[in-house]
Design a protein around this motif. Structure first.
Motif, PDB file in Angstrom:
ATOM      1  N   GLY A 140      71.427 -12.676 -27.052  1.00 39.09           N
ATOM      2  CA  GLY A 140      71.685 -13.400 -28.303  1.00 39.09           C
ATOM      3  C   GLY A 140      71.585 -12.376 -29.425  1.00 39.09           C
ATOM      4  O   GLY A 140      70.546 -12.216 -30.065  1.00 39.09           O
TER       5      GLY A 140
ATOM      6  N   ARG B 298      68.909 -13.956 -41.079  1.00 39.72           N
ATOM      7  CA  ARG B 298      70.355 -14.138 -40.892  1.00 39.72           C
ATOM      8  C   ARG B 298      71.015 -14.890 -42.017  1.00 39.72           C
ATOM      9  O   ARG B 298      72.148 -14.637 -42.375  1.00 39.72           O
TER      10      ARG B 298
ATOM     11  N   ASN C 136      72.762 -12.259 -32.304  1.00 39.42           N
ATOM     12  CA  ASN C 136      72.530 -12.708 -33.690  1.00 39.42           C
ATOM     13  C   ASN C 136      71.039 -12.659 -33.985  1.00 39.42           C
ATOM     14  O   ASN C 136      70.590 -12.044 -34.941  1.00 39.42           O
ATOM     15  N   ASP C 137      70.264 -13.327 -33.130  1.00 40.39           N
ATOM     16  CA  ASP C 137      68.819 -13.311 -33.348  1.00 40.39           C
ATOM     17  C   ASP C 137      68.233 -11.935 -33.075  1.00 40.39           C
ATOM     18  O   ASP C 137      67.301 -11.517 -33.746  1.00 40.39           O
TER      19      ASP C 137
ATOM     20  N   ARG D  22      75.865 -24.681 -27.421  1.00 44.02           N
ATOM     21  CA  ARG D  22      74.675 -24.914 -28.259  1.00 44.02           C
ATOM     22  C   ARG D  22      74.426 -26.415 -28.278  1.00 44.02           C
ATOM     23  O   ARG D  22      75.069 -27.152 -29.026  1.00 44.02           O
TER      24      ARG D  22
ATOM     25  N   GLU E 132      66.842 -12.344 -27.020  1.00 45.42           N
ATOM     26  CA  GLU E 132      67.141 -12.306 -28.450  1.00 45.42           C
ATOM     27  C   GLU E 132      65.912 -11.964 -29.281  1.00 45.42           C
ATOM     28  O   GLU E 132      65.905 -12.128 -30.497  1.00 45.42           O
TER      29      GLU E 132
ATOM     30  N   CYS F  29      76.264 -13.497 -25.973  1.00 43.04           N
ATOM     31  CA  CYS F  29      76.873 -14.667 -26.586  1.00 43.04           C
ATOM     32  C   CYS F  29      76.683 -14.702 -28.101  1.00 43.04           C
ATOM     33  O   CYS F  29      77.019 -15.668 -28.752  1.00 43.04           O
TER      34      CYS F  29
ATOM     35  N   LEU G 148      78.148 -19.970 -23.917  1.00 41.82           N
ATOM     36  CA  LEU G 148      77.107 -20.590 -24.729  1.00 41.82           C
ATOM     37  C   LEU G 148      77.570 -21.952 -25.208  1.00 41.82           C
ATOM     38  O   LEU G 148      78.544 -22.067 -25.944  1.00 41.82           O
TER      39      LEU G 148
HETATM   40  C1  PEP Z   1      72.194 -15.484 -30.904  1.00 43.74           C
HETATM   41  O1  PEP Z   1      71.084 -15.515 -31.423  1.00 43.74           O
HETATM   42  O2  PEP Z   1      72.876 -14.466 -30.802  1.00 43.74           O
HETATM   43  C2  PEP Z   1      72.780 -16.715 -30.372  1.00 43.74           C
HETATM   44  C3  PEP Z   1      73.914 -16.697 -29.711  1.00 43.74           C
HETATM   45  O3  PEP Z   1      72.128 -17.868 -30.637  1.00 43.74           O
HETATM   46  P1  PEP Z   1      72.242 -18.624 -32.035  1.00 43.74           P
HETATM   47  O4  PEP Z   1      73.289 -17.950 -32.823  1.00 43.74           O
HETATM   48  O5  PEP Z   1      72.544 -20.029 -31.718  1.00 43.74           O
HETATM   49  O6  PEP Z   1      70.855 -18.415 -32.575  1.00 43.74           O
END
Ligand code: PEP
Ligand code: MG
Length: 891
Positions: free
Chosen positions: A785, A798, A787-788, A577, A764, A851, A575
């Motif tokens: 993704g 988040r 995290n999302d 960004r 995500e 990621c 990844l």
């Molecule tokens: C995610 O959402 O997991 C991701 C890797 O993207 P970001 O953290 O940049 O939203």
């Protein structure tokens, strides 16, 4: 009817869930024919029933009574008899060890009559009354919840009155007097006399142990160690043997290898004429095993024999608790012992070299968290320093912080910067202070003291037994020789060497970090202690690399980060960004893109960004030449690149008042108002930007394609991949894929090179996961993704929830770890599993990776291995951890 009670001889070490660690291992040692005092275990199932009902299950009292009867018949003694009484210990023992967190009561069965019987049978009146006063003390504290200080103060008063400093200097009359005093304390504090009936004592102790599962300190410990609250503890009722019968008796703890350094050979602490908790509590300074050898060679030899048997049997470092009663050795506990991170790596490879375990097993004996600890920095050997004292290094690392003498204050002060908690000794109530501190220093106790055991478990730097340091709590200072340091002064402690320095000592990378960045040779330490560590880490990491299926990539946005990641073993970038490339001095350029009213303006703004992006990508591809580099197109909502709305509103309002308003500011403010979103994470971002802002994605793709073309012409092997964020529908990806394909083809034609740039998507959003079988039609790869995906699956913002209510959620057991840290297997993980399976049902060779932050989390890495992903991608520093864990997942 459920059977809640099991005699030691009926169980074995596989029954950890039911018997807890202590019970299962007492059973195993009994099976091995080792000298274990007879007894029985009340199962964790009984505790769970107790916690659920708020009372013991109805069958339990009868089962305990018949187990006691069997024990009495076997030994020919009766519990609390007035002649030669049987006495028992009642000890907690959960599945996972929770040192000092729960309760133990010794000498159960003593009362005003049986104490005479014990005196007579042992021919030692002092011993009998000492044992009785200990029972009163432990019963008072544990069962009746009386402040322990009431008892220890009375003991101290007695010693002062008699002009002595050690407990052993008190005689039988003193002990008898203390028994009276303690009984008075109990009556006054609890409103009832100490129960004289032995069976009543036993029942109360069993319930107290069950209840101790839920004390605040036990809960804090479990939360930290991620031990589920639902397990409950077992209770072990064990025939008492006595280490406090005089100079030919004693009690101790030992490790079959040194748990701090990993050095081969038994290591332990022994305290003659003492009982149970005295050693672990660090109350008196202990003797080494060598000193025990001189004192009592026969018991020492027995102990060495048992140590060898145990290590051969468990095929690992064991820790043990033992008692010598008038020259006879008894084993009170064993388990596979906790160890420091360096010890874990050393011991694992030593056992391979001793042909005890295989390399696969060795890999399973170390963890990514331990490796992360070894990557911590150390004190700079070349730096000036003022040595205060050298004590015992109990848990490695270099901690610098301000001195705090009180655990509660440590929690407070740690909010302002690192603190070192300095105590005479620690006890389980200090736990929160220990968690908050960067390091822990105690003036008493050995490597097996509470502070040492707990600090090692937490990976906290710890130095113990610093006898030269006087901890003067009353004056909030410590005194070491002629140096006095006040609370708030800085101190540095080295948990490896045991050194304590006044002031702040500079910190440098560890040998393991030097090895990871520069190779084995560079990491060879100058002197001694780390010599075997780097090769051990090297062997285990190489083995992990050989056996793992998951590849490990890094999340990196700059060429520097990429090179660092590659050195640490990254096999590509998972990844990049790209929005991070628009920060700092480039911000005005992206501002121009956002503010553009006319197509020509937009084009001009994008044209300015193009060469900058091209060179960014060129450098990134160069630093990862030959390995894949996943470039994610811009993701965040555009207003994130604009100034703060409130600040600019104020600025414009004030300027209007003065009549000198800047039209650029007005334009900017209008754009901010236009782009403002109530829920920006669910607003105009990711693929949605690509669809509504013409040319934005196109510019980035062109930059990637041109950078790749230039690298090819320069003889490189660029392996760029383009990734589209926040896709929820196959149609979104279809639209963007067409644009991307078009630009790449155009660049390939213009530059006269062949460009193979896979186009994939992040998964995500729950909808993306659930429609992955369609999305896979348009994607060459998926990257989760998480995290999302965690944010959108839980509906947790988040950026807001962790501070807002996660503490309460953790406290109340909604989860044991933040789902942003470790993948929530049941929910978010299920979506990952569905998307992986269904995506591959459409496209069997679909490449799958992750990621989100979870890519570097040990537990999550195992999950991703299990669901069949091809790679994890994490921050560069976590790459070695992920490599190791990916290896562990595969063995
Ligand atoms: C995610 O959402 O997991 C991701 C890797 O993207 P970001 O953290 O940049 O939203
Ligand atoms: Mg994301």
């Amino acid at each position: 009817m459920t059977e809640y009670v099991q005699p030691f001889e009926a169980g074995d070490k596989s029954q950890l869930d039911l018997l807890g660690g202590k019970g299962a291992n007492l059973a195993e040692m009994t099976r091995m024919g080792l000298p274990v005092p007879p007894g029985f275990t009340i199962t964790t199932e009984a505790c769970r029933a107790f916690l659920e009902r708020g009372d013991v299950p109805p069958e339990l009292p009868v089962q305990v009574r018949s187990a006691m009867l069997r024990l009495e018949n076997r030994l020919g003694k009766r519990l609390g008899d007035r002649h030669d009484p049987l006495l028992v210990s009642v000890r907690s023992g959960a599945k996972f060890s929770m040192p000092g967190m729960m309760e133990t009561v010794l000498n159960v069965g003593l009362n005003d009559d049986s104490v005479l019987g014990l005196a007579e049978a042992s021919d030692n009146e002092r011993f009998a009354y000492d044992s009785y006063r200990r029972l009163l003390q432990m019963f008072g504290r544990t069962v009746l919840d009386i402040d322990g200080a009431r008892f220890s103060d009375a003991l101290d008063e007695r010693k002062t009155a008699r002009g002595v400093t050690q407990d052993v200097d008190l005689d039988a009359d003193d002990m008898r007097a203390l028994v009276d005093t303690y009984k008075q304390i109990i009556a006054a504090e609890s409103g009832a006399a100490f129960p004289q009936q032995p069976s009543e004592q036993l029942t109360a102790c069993i319930e107290a142990v069950f209840a101790s599962w839920n004390t605040p300190r036990a809960r804090v410990y479990r939360r930290r160690e991620r031990i589920p609250d639902s397990l409950g503890t077992a209770v072990n009722v064990c025939t008492m043997v006595f280490g406090n019968l005089g100079a030919d008796s004693g009690t101790g703890v030992a490790f079959t290898r040194d748990p701090a350094s990993g050095a081969a050979g038994a290591y332990g602490d022994y305290l003659p004429d003492a009982q149970g908790e005295d050693v672990v509590a660090g109350i008196r300074n202990t003797l080494s095993l060598e000193e025990m050898h001189e004192l009592d060679p026969a018991s020492y030899d027995d102990l060495q024999r048992v140590i060898r048997l145990l290590e051969a049997h468990y095929r690992d470092l064991c820790d043990i608790e033992f008692t010598v009663e008038r020259g006879t050795l008894w084993m009170l506990q064993t388990r596979v012992g906790k160890r420091t991170a360096p010890a874990a790596f050393r011991i694992a490879t030593q056992l391979v070299d001793e042909n005890v375990i295989t390399m696969d097993e060795a890999l399973s004996r170390v963890s990514g968290d331990q490796l992360a600890q070894l990557m911590f920095s150390q004190f700079d050997p070349a730096a000036e320093r003022t040595l205060l004292t050298t004590a015992m290094g109990a848990s490695p690392g270099a901690a610098v912080g301000t001195i705090v003498l009180d655990p509660q204050r440590a929690v407070e002060k740690a909010k302002d910067g690192p603190v070192v908690l300095v105590r005479k000794e620690t006890n389980p109530d200090d736990l929160e202070g220990m968690i908050a501190a960067a390091g822990i220093l105690t003036s008493r106790g050995g490597k097996t003291s509470h502070a040492a055991v707990v600090a090692r478990g937490m990976g906290r730097t710890c130095v113990v037994g610093a006898e030269g340091v006087e901890v003067d709590e009353a004056n909030a200072r410590i005194v070491c020789g002629d140096v006095t340091l006040a609370e708030g002064d800085t101190i540095s402690i080295d948990g490896t060497t045991g050194e304590v320095f006044a002031g702040s000592v500079p910190v440098v990378p560890s040998p393991v970090m030097r090895y990871l960045t520069d190779g084995v040779a560079a990491a060879e330490p100058e002197a001694g202690s780390d010599a075997a560590l780097v090769p051990a880490v090297d062997r285990l990491l190489r083995h992990a690399d050989r056996v793992r299926r998951l590849r490990v990539r890094a999340n990196a946005d700059t060429a520097d980060d990429a090179s660092r990641a590659r050195t640490l073993g990254a096999q590509g970038i998972g990844l990049c960004r790209t929005e991070h490339m628009f920060l700092g001095e480039r911000r005005p350029l992206i501002e121009r893109v956002i503010l553009a009213d006319k197509p020509e303006e937009l084009k001009a703004a994008l044209d300015t960004l193009l060469p900058l992006q091209r060179s960014d990508f060129g450098r990134l591809l160069e630093s990862m030449d030959g390995d894949p580099v996943t470039i994610r197109l811009i993701d965040p909502p555009l207003h994130e690149f604009l100034p703060d709305r409130t600040a600019l509103s104020v600025k414009v309002a004030v300027a209007r008042e003065r009549g000198d308003v800047d039209p650029e500011d007005v334009r900017l403010l209008e754009a901010i108002e236009r782009l403002h979103e109530s829920n920006p994470m669910l607003g105009l971002r990711g693929v949605r930007l690509g669809i509504v802002v013409p040319g934005l994605f196109g510019m980035q793709v062109r930059a990637v394609a041109e950078a790749a073309a230039a690298r090819i012409k320069a003889g490189g092997t660029p392996r760029a991949e383009i990734m589209i964020p926040l896709v929820g529908s196959v149609m979104e990806l279809h639209l963007i894929r067409q644009q991307v394909g078009h630009v790449v083809a155009e660049v390939a034609a213009t530059e006269g090179v062949e460009l193979d740039i896979p186009i994939g998507t992040m998964i995500e959003l729950p909808r993306a996961a659930l429609t992955s079988f369609r999305i896979a039609d348009e994607a060459d790869f998926f990257s989760f993704g998480t995290n999302d995906l965690t944010q959108t699956t839980w509906g947790f913002s988040r950026d807001d929830v962790e501070a807002a209510f996660f503490a309460a959620y953790l406290e109340q057991g909604v989860f044991t770890v933040s789902p942003f840290e470790s993948i929530d297997g049941d929910g978010v993980g299920r979506l990952v599993r569905i998307a992986a399976e269904e995506g591959r049902s459409t496209k069997p060779d679909l490449k799958l990776g992750v990621c989100g932050e979870h890519g570097g989390d040990p537990l999550s890495v195992h999950f991703f291995h299990e669901v069949g992903l091809d790679y994890v991608s994490c921050s560069p520093f976590r790459v070695p951890v992920a490599r190791l864990e990916a290896g562990r997942a595969a063995v």
